[in-house]
Design a protein around this motif. Sequence first.
Motif, mmCIF file in Angstrom:
data_model
loop_
_atom_site.group_PDB
_atom_site.id
_atom_site.type_symbol
_atom_site.label_atom_id
_atom_site.label_comp_id
_atom_site.label_asym_id
_atom_site.label_seq_id
_atom_site.Cartn_x
_atom_site.Cartn_y
_atom_site.Cartn_z
ATOM 1 N N LEU A 147 129.199 -22.638 42.337
ATOM 2 C CA LEU A 147 128.754 -21.379 42.928
ATOM 3 C C LEU A 147 127.450 -20.925 42.289
ATOM 4 C CD1 LEU A 147 132.112 -19.403 43.008
ATOM 5 C CD2 LEU A 147 130.907 -20.405 44.942
ATOM 6 N N SER A 148 126.601 -20.270 43.077
ATOM 7 C CA SER A 148 125.381 -19.684 42.517
ATOM 8 C C SER A 148 125.135 -18.335 43.173
ATOM 9 C CB SER A 148 124.174 -20.605 42.713
ATOM 10 O OG SER A 148 123.834 -20.674 44.075
ATOM 11 N N LEU A 149 124.469 -17.467 42.464
ATOM 12 C CA LEU A 149 124.156 -16.144 42.980
ATOM 13 C C LEU A 149 122.919 -16.222 43.857
ATOM 14 C CD1 LEU A 149 124.714 -14.180 39.666
ATOM 15 C CD2 LEU A 149 126.268 -14.331 41.615
ATOM 16 N N GLY A 150 122.909 -15.438 44.936
ATOM 17 C CA GLY A 150 121.772 -15.446 45.853
ATOM 18 C C GLY A 150 120.594 -14.640 45.337
ATOM 19 N N LYS A 151 120.800 -13.346 45.138
ATOM 20 C CA LYS A 151 119.762 -12.457 44.619
ATOM 21 C C LYS A 151 120.438 -11.164 44.196
ATOM 22 C CE LYS A 151 118.557 -10.230 48.973
ATOM 23 N NZ LYS A 151 117.499 -9.810 49.850
ATOM 24 N N ILE A 152 119.717 -10.315 43.531
ATOM 25 C CA ILE A 152 120.257 -9.018 43.159
ATOM 26 C C ILE A 152 120.280 -8.146 44.400
ATOM 27 C CG2 ILE A 152 119.832 -6.915 41.824
ATOM 28 C CD1 ILE A 152 118.654 -8.716 39.647
ATOM 29 N N ASP A 153 121.419 -7.540 44.675
ATOM 30 C CA ASP A 153 121.550 -6.661 45.833
ATOM 31 C C ASP A 153 120.991 -5.274 45.540
ATOM 32 O OD1 ASP A 153 122.793 -6.172 48.563
ATOM 33 O OD2 ASP A 153 123.701 -4.570 47.366
ATOM 34 N N HIS A 154 121.403 -4.680 44.417
ATOM 35 C CA HIS A 154 120.891 -3.369 44.022
ATOM 36 C C HIS A 154 121.185 -3.128 42.544
ATOM 37 C CE1 HIS A 154 125.113 -2.501 45.088
ATOM 38 N NE2 HIS A 154 125.047 -1.557 44.161
ATOM 39 N N ILE A 155 120.501 -2.158 41.988
ATOM 40 C CA ILE A 155 120.677 -1.763 40.594
ATOM 41 C C ILE A 155 121.152 -0.309 40.595
ATOM 42 C CG2 ILE A 155 119.543 -1.418 38.353
ATOM 43 C CD1 ILE A 155 119.462 -4.334 39.212
ATOM 44 N N HIS A 156 122.179 0.003 39.783
ATOM 45 C CA HIS A 156 122.661 1.376 39.652
ATOM 46 C C HIS A 156 121.824 2.127 38.629
ATOM 47 C CE1 HIS A 156 126.388 1.184 42.016
ATOM 48 N NE2 HIS A 156 126.321 -0.109 41.727
ATOM 49 N N ILE A 157 121.367 3.313 39.016
ATOM 50 C CA ILE A 157 120.578 4.172 38.140
ATOM 51 C C ILE A 157 121.284 5.521 38.073
ATOM 52 C CG2 ILE A 157 118.330 5.261 37.755
ATOM 53 C CD1 ILE A 157 118.153 2.218 37.755
ATOM 54 N N ARG A 158 121.568 5.989 36.858
ATOM 55 C CA ARG A 158 122.252 7.267 36.684
ATOM 56 C C ARG A 158 121.255 8.331 36.251
ATOM 57 N NH1 ARG A 158 125.223 3.072 36.257
ATOM 58 N NH2 ARG A 158 127.442 3.037 36.679
ATOM 59 N N VAL A 159 121.342 9.494 36.897
ATOM 60 C CA VAL A 159 120.407 10.595 36.654
ATOM 61 C C VAL A 159 121.182 11.907 36.552
ATOM 62 C CG1 VAL A 159 118.532 9.398 37.858
ATOM 63 C CG2 VAL A 159 119.993 10.971 39.131
ATOM 64 N N THR A 160 120.546 12.933 35.992
ATOM 65 C CA THR A 160 121.202 14.237 35.903
ATOM 66 C C THR A 160 120.817 15.171 37.036
ATOM 67 O OG1 THR A 160 119.446 15.004 34.423
ATOM 68 C CG2 THR A 160 121.470 14.164 33.387
ATOM 69 N N ASP A 161 119.776 14.847 37.797
ATOM 70 C CA ASP A 161 119.329 15.683 38.912
ATOM 71 C C ASP A 161 118.938 14.761 40.065
ATOM 72 O OD1 ASP A 161 117.825 17.240 40.732
ATOM 73 O OD2 ASP A 161 117.132 18.568 39.135
ATOM 74 N N LEU A 162 119.839 14.604 41.017
ATOM 75 C CA LEU A 162 119.641 13.653 42.111
ATOM 76 C C LEU A 162 118.441 14.001 42.981
ATOM 77 C CD1 LEU A 162 120.847 11.074 43.215
ATOM 78 C CD2 LEU A 162 122.399 12.434 44.601
ATOM 79 N N ALA A 163 118.268 15.267 43.292
ATOM 80 C CA ALA A 163 117.135 15.674 44.141
ATOM 81 C C ALA A 163 115.808 15.381 43.448
ATOM 82 C CB ALA A 163 117.245 17.154 44.497
ATOM 83 N N LYS A 164 115.718 15.728 42.171
ATOM 84 C CA LYS A 164 114.492 15.451 41.410
ATOM 85 C C LYS A 164 114.241 13.954 41.334
ATOM 86 C CE LYS A 164 112.463 16.127 36.824
ATOM 87 N NZ LYS A 164 112.674 16.704 35.484
ATOM 88 N N ALA A 165 115.300 13.186 41.099
ATOM 89 C CA ALA A 165 115.170 11.734 41.014
ATOM 90 C C ALA A 165 114.681 11.140 42.329
ATOM 91 C CB ALA A 165 116.508 11.107 40.619
ATOM 92 N N GLN A 166 115.279 11.570 43.440
ATOM 93 C CA GLN A 166 114.848 11.051 44.744
ATOM 94 C C GLN A 166 113.363 11.304 44.959
ATOM 95 O OE1 GLN A 166 118.527 12.497 47.232
ATOM 96 N NE2 GLN A 166 117.190 11.248 48.502
#
Length: 147
Positions: free
Chosen positions: A2-21
């Motif tokens: 088995l082999s991995l295809g590619k990275i699908d997504h990275i999780h990023i944690r923030v304290t203010d979602l609106a500001k981060a967006q």
Amino acid sequence: MLSLGKIDHIHIRVTDLAKAQGWYQRVLNLAPDARYKHMQSGPHGVVMLMNANGSVRLALAQEDKPVCEPGSVAFLVSGQDFLEWIDQLAGERVIDRAGQTVARDSVVDHQFFCSISFVDPFGNPFEIVSYDHTWLAGKLKLGNKLA
């Protein structure tokens, strides 16, 4: 095997979602992916951001005390795009881990590739990398800032 295809997504944690967006859209040109809108509500809501062609996706989640891992997410770009990214980050007054504004003299020469490191407003580390080293070395007069 088995082999991995590619990275699908990275999780990023923030304290203010609106500001981060706003920051991710303004600085990295990442916009919400409407296909994931249903995942935004609930106690573990996630906003999926992506670039224009969908090759980069970050899953933003709001937490009271995000855990910033010591590693960084590295994005690969061409040499010309690398220079443009440096100017974009500098224009937005983006800072590195030491609190210094990113600029062309922030580039690290790794002998066969170049990188520039920075953090988001929440301390999440990122890096932009280019393997167009020879071309960049001529444009940036590298050689004195080796990793």
